[in-house]
Design a protein around this motif. Sequence first.
Motif, PDB file in Angstrom:
ATOM      1  N   ARG A 247       0.919  -1.327  -0.078  1.00 27.72           N
ATOM      2  CA  ARG A 247       0.014  -0.049  -0.038  1.00 27.72           C
ATOM      3  C   ARG A 247       0.971   1.225   0.105  1.00 27.72           C
ATOM      4  O   ARG A 247       0.525   2.214  -0.596  1.00 27.72           O
ATOM      5  CB  ARG A 247      -0.783  -0.074   1.151  1.00 27.72           C
ATOM      6  N   MET A 248       2.092   1.237   0.513  1.00 26.65           N
ATOM      7  CA  MET A 248       2.819   2.523   0.588  1.00 26.65           C
ATOM      8  C   MET A 248       3.430   2.558  -0.803  1.00 26.65           C
ATOM      9  O   MET A 248       3.594   3.635  -1.167  1.00 26.65           O
ATOM     10  CB  MET A 248       4.034   1.913   1.604  1.00 26.65           C
ATOM     11  N   GLN A 249       3.829   1.601  -1.471  1.00 28.64           N
ATOM     12  CA  GLN A 249       4.373   1.740  -2.761  1.00 28.64           C
ATOM     13  C   GLN A 249       3.360   1.925  -3.893  1.00 28.64           C
ATOM     14  O   GLN A 249       3.576   2.758  -4.618  1.00 28.64           O
ATOM     15  CB  GLN A 249       5.119   0.284  -3.253  1.00 28.64           C
ATOM     16  N   GLN A 250       2.317   1.769  -3.589  1.00 29.50           N
ATOM     17  CA  GLN A 250       1.168   1.902  -4.642  1.00 29.50           C
ATOM     18  C   GLN A 250       0.369   3.199  -4.217  1.00 29.50           C
ATOM     19  O   GLN A 250      -0.688   3.658  -4.505  1.00 29.50           O
ATOM     20  CB  GLN A 250       0.150   0.869  -4.678  1.00 29.50           C
ATOM     21  N   GLN A 251       0.656   3.940  -2.869  1.00 30.65           N
ATOM     22  CA  GLN A 251       0.183   4.996  -2.382  1.00 30.65           C
ATOM     23  C   GLN A 251      -1.281   4.949  -2.277  1.00 30.65           C
ATOM     24  O   GLN A 251      -2.262   5.688  -2.841  1.00 30.65           O
ATOM     25  CB  GLN A 251       0.492   6.240  -3.173  1.00 30.65           C
ATOM     26  N   LEU A 252      -1.823   3.827  -1.501  1.00 32.26           N
ATOM     27  CA  LEU A 252      -3.253   3.611  -1.382  1.00 32.26           C
ATOM     28  C   LEU A 252      -3.829   4.118   0.228  1.00 32.26           C
ATOM     29  O   LEU A 252      -3.097   3.747   1.224  1.00 32.26           O
ATOM     30  CB  LEU A 252      -3.552   2.274  -1.633  1.00 32.26           C
ATOM     31  N   PRO A 253      -4.614   4.815   0.211  1.00 28.27           N
ATOM     32  CA  PRO A 253      -4.969   5.543   1.586  1.00 28.27           C
ATOM     33  C   PRO A 253      -5.587   4.294   2.617  1.00 28.27           C
ATOM     34  O   PRO A 253      -5.801   3.387   2.100  1.00 28.27           O
ATOM     35  CB  PRO A 253      -6.372   6.169   0.931  1.00 28.27           C
ATOM     36  N   THR A 254      -4.840   4.363   3.567  1.00 26.85           N
ATOM     37  CA  THR A 254      -4.920   3.270   4.816  1.00 26.85           C
ATOM     38  C   THR A 254      -5.387   4.156   6.089  1.00 26.85           C
ATOM     39  O   THR A 254      -4.755   5.006   6.308  1.00 26.85           O
ATOM     40  CB  THR A 254      -3.725   2.264   4.931  1.00 26.85           C
ATOM     41  N   PHE A 255      -6.398   3.627   6.821  1.00 25.99           N
ATOM     42  CA  PHE A 255      -6.577   4.022   8.018  1.00 25.99           C
ATOM     43  C   PHE A 255      -6.520   2.722   9.164  1.00 25.99           C
ATOM     44  O   PHE A 255      -6.563   1.498   9.003  1.00 25.99           O
ATOM     45  CB  PHE A 255      -8.287   4.227   8.021  1.00 25.99           C
ATOM     46  N   PHE A 256      -6.120   3.443  10.504  1.00 22.23           N
ATOM     47  CA  PHE A 256      -6.227   2.439  11.551  1.00 22.23           C
ATOM     48  C   PHE A 256      -6.893   3.038  12.866  1.00 22.23           C
ATOM     49  O   PHE A 256      -7.029   4.032  12.796  1.00 22.23           O
ATOM     50  CB  PHE A 256      -4.635   2.613  11.794  1.00 22.23           C
ATOM     51  N   SER A 257      -7.160   2.085  13.504  1.00 19.09           N
ATOM     52  CA  SER A 257      -7.789   2.424  14.654  1.00 19.09           C
ATOM     53  C   SER A 257      -7.115   1.618  15.902  1.00 19.09           C
ATOM     54  O   SER A 257      -6.685   0.419  15.709  1.00 19.09           O
ATOM     55  CB  SER A 257      -9.128   2.371  14.737  1.00 19.09           C
ATOM     56  N   SER A 258      -6.632   2.105  16.995  1.00 20.71           N
ATOM     57  CA  SER A 258      -5.859   1.428  18.052  1.00 20.71           C
ATOM     58  C   SER A 258      -5.950   2.421  19.418  1.00 20.71           C
ATOM     59  O   SER A 258      -6.421   3.294  19.628  1.00 20.71           O
ATOM     60  CB  SER A 258      -4.416   1.622  17.480  1.00 20.71           C
ATOM     61  N   LEU A 293       1.541   5.937   5.483  1.00 16.15           N
ATOM     62  CA  LEU A 293       0.127   5.991   5.088  1.00 16.15           C
ATOM     63  C   LEU A 293      -0.868   6.695   5.839  1.00 16.15           C
ATOM     64  O   LEU A 293      -2.008   6.843   5.335  1.00 16.15           O
ATOM     65  CB  LEU A 293      -0.125   4.273   5.153  1.00 16.15           C
ATOM     66  N   ALA A 294      -0.705   7.023   7.135  1.00 20.47           N
ATOM     67  CA  ALA A 294      -1.810   7.660   7.961  1.00 20.47           C
ATOM     68  C   ALA A 294      -1.227   8.731   8.698  1.00 20.47           C
ATOM     69  O   ALA A 294      -0.106   8.922   9.031  1.00 20.47           O
ATOM     70  CB  ALA A 294      -2.451   6.752   8.759  1.00 20.47           C
ATOM     71  N   ARG A 295      -2.088   9.646   9.171  1.00 15.91           N
ATOM     72  CA  ARG A 295      -1.685  10.660  10.168  1.00 15.91           C
ATOM     73  C   ARG A 295      -2.568  10.382  11.483  1.00 15.91           C
ATOM     74  O   ARG A 295      -3.587  10.250  11.367  1.00 15.91           O
ATOM     75  CB  ARG A 295      -2.093  12.184   9.658  1.00 15.91           C
ATOM     76  N   GLU A 296      -1.663  10.602  12.614  1.00 14.29           N
ATOM     77  CA  GLU A 296      -2.413  10.236  13.787  1.00 14.29           C
ATOM     78  C   GLU A 296      -3.287  11.263  14.241  1.00 14.29           C
ATOM     79  O   GLU A 296      -3.004  12.640  14.046  1.00 14.29           O
ATOM     80  CB  GLU A 296      -1.332  10.119  14.930  1.00 14.29           C
ATOM     81  N   VAL A 297      -4.348  10.994  14.798  1.00  9.81           N
ATOM     82  CA  VAL A 297      -5.391  11.792  15.324  1.00  9.81           C
ATOM     83  C   VAL A 297      -6.194  11.280  16.768  1.00  9.81           C
ATOM     84  O   VAL A 297      -6.648  10.255  16.669  1.00  9.81           O
ATOM     85  CB  VAL A 297      -6.514  12.196  14.468  1.00  9.81           C
ATOM     86  N   PRO A 298      -5.684  11.837  17.607  1.00  5.05           N
ATOM     87  CA  PRO A 298      -6.096  11.164  18.972  1.00  5.05           C
ATOM     88  C   PRO A 298      -7.714  11.402  19.080  1.00  5.05           C
ATOM     89  O   PRO A 298      -8.259  12.365  18.842  1.00  5.05           O
ATOM     90  CB  PRO A 298      -5.552  11.990  19.967  1.00  5.05           C
ATOM     91  N   MET A 299      -8.357  10.510  19.831  1.00  5.74           N
ATOM     92  CA  MET A 299      -9.664  10.519  20.077  1.00  5.74           C
ATOM     93  C   MET A 299      -9.975  10.324  21.859  1.00  5.74           C
ATOM     94  O   MET A 299      -9.372   9.234  22.071  1.00  5.74           O
ATOM     95  CB  MET A 299     -10.565   9.695  19.391  1.00  5.74           C
ATOM     96  N   GLU A 300     -10.662  11.268  22.383  1.00  3.13           N
ATOM     97  CA  GLU A 300     -10.754  10.973  23.904  1.00  3.13           C
ATOM     98  C   GLU A 300     -12.495  11.070  24.034  1.00  3.13           C
ATOM     99  O   GLU A 300     -13.175  10.929  23.193  1.00  3.13           O
ATOM    100  CB  GLU A 300     -10.142  12.145  24.609  1.00  3.13           C
ATOM    101  N   GLY A 301     -12.736  11.163  25.352  1.00  2.08           N
ATOM    102  CA  GLY A 301     -14.329  11.170  25.409  1.00  2.08           C
ATOM    103  C   GLY A 301     -14.467   9.625  26.562  1.00  2.08           C
ATOM    104  O   GLY A 301     -13.644   9.092  26.901  1.00  2.08           O
ATOM    105  N   TYR A 302     -15.891   9.842  27.013  1.00  5.71           N
ATOM    106  CA  TYR A 302     -16.214   8.950  27.731  1.00  5.71           C
ATOM    107  C   TYR A 302     -16.467   7.366  26.930  1.00  5.71           C
ATOM    108  O   TYR A 302     -16.617   7.417  25.814  1.00  5.71           O
ATOM    109  CB  TYR A 302     -17.482   9.166  28.594  1.00  5.71           C
ATOM    110  N   ASN A 303     -16.347   6.495  27.882  1.00  9.68           N
ATOM    111  CA  ASN A 303     -16.706   5.127  27.151  1.00  9.68           C
ATOM    112  C   ASN A 303     -17.988   4.910  26.822  1.00  9.68           C
ATOM    113  O   ASN A 303     -18.917   4.526  27.789  1.00  9.68           O
ATOM    114  CB  ASN A 303     -16.222   3.961  28.041  1.00  9.68           C
TER     115      ASN A 303
END
Length: 308
Positions: A247-258, A293-303
């Motif tokens: 995906r990096m070589q082909q420049q394909l958008p990729t998302f992650f959650s963690s 492939l991706a830029r980190e964006v933090p998410m907070e809040g209640y469960n």
Amino acid sequence: MKKLGDEIKAMMGQQTNFNAKFAEIMKRVMADEDVNAFLTQNQDQLADGAVSRGAAKLYEFYNDKQQVAKGEKTFAPGYFPRLVVNDHLIDISYTASPEVVAKKQQKALQQRIVTIMMPKDIRQARLSKFDHDAERFNALDAALNFVDQVQEPGFEPGIYLSGPFGVGKTYLLGALANELAEKGIKTTLVHFPSFAVEMKSAIGNNTVAEQVDRIKKAPILMLDDIGADSMSSWIRDDVLGVILEYRMQQQLPTFFSSNFTMDQLANEHLRVNQRGDDEPLKAQRLMQRIRFLAREVPMEGYNRRQQN
């Protein structure tokens, strides 16, 4: 050309060609408002004898119209009959009802989203329903920006959503996938820990390459819950590493959650394998691909899971 009114009268008077019952039915057909309107509007386009030759079509239209009005099952359920001129003769076409059109559109949207071991309700996720409180606004804003930019020329990086359990990371990925589907863009969502287990089974079935290919070539890929379970060196290097390298070589958008930040993923999860071996270089190599492939964006809040 014979006048249309004279032709109708002549047809209705030919009792030798119609039995009494059918002649009575045809009188009702000819008295129908829509039939009359069609014949009047198209009399210059219809050939001589078109009404007589099209009696069966007129009756079919009238009968289907009555069934639709009564809510009965028709020859083409969900479609409305419409009289048309075809080569100067009377014919019928069928137009999809709003309900059928909506179902087709929904099916088309669903076919643009491939889910692998994801919650079923993810298909109902929508950006319009995503709570945009202050703690999650940046994540929503990043998702909306991606939607605006994804069809522009050039590579558009995905998003790495990091944050604690239950803040809506998976929901946001699903909502984004649905938004992209409405733009005609196909997305594949994968619950990565479950996929990793499936890949171990694929060894016995000799389908590892096939499984990896279907993931790595997705136009847009979303890997949910990276880091939820301990990862073997094989899954890290020969599965995830191969997918991300392609995906990096082909420049394909990729998302992650963690639940891990990028730094935590590199130093606490990817670095140490299931056997306890410390492999910092391999972890850093993988993180280079993720950061590309991706830029980190933090998410907070209640469960939100604990609220339900």
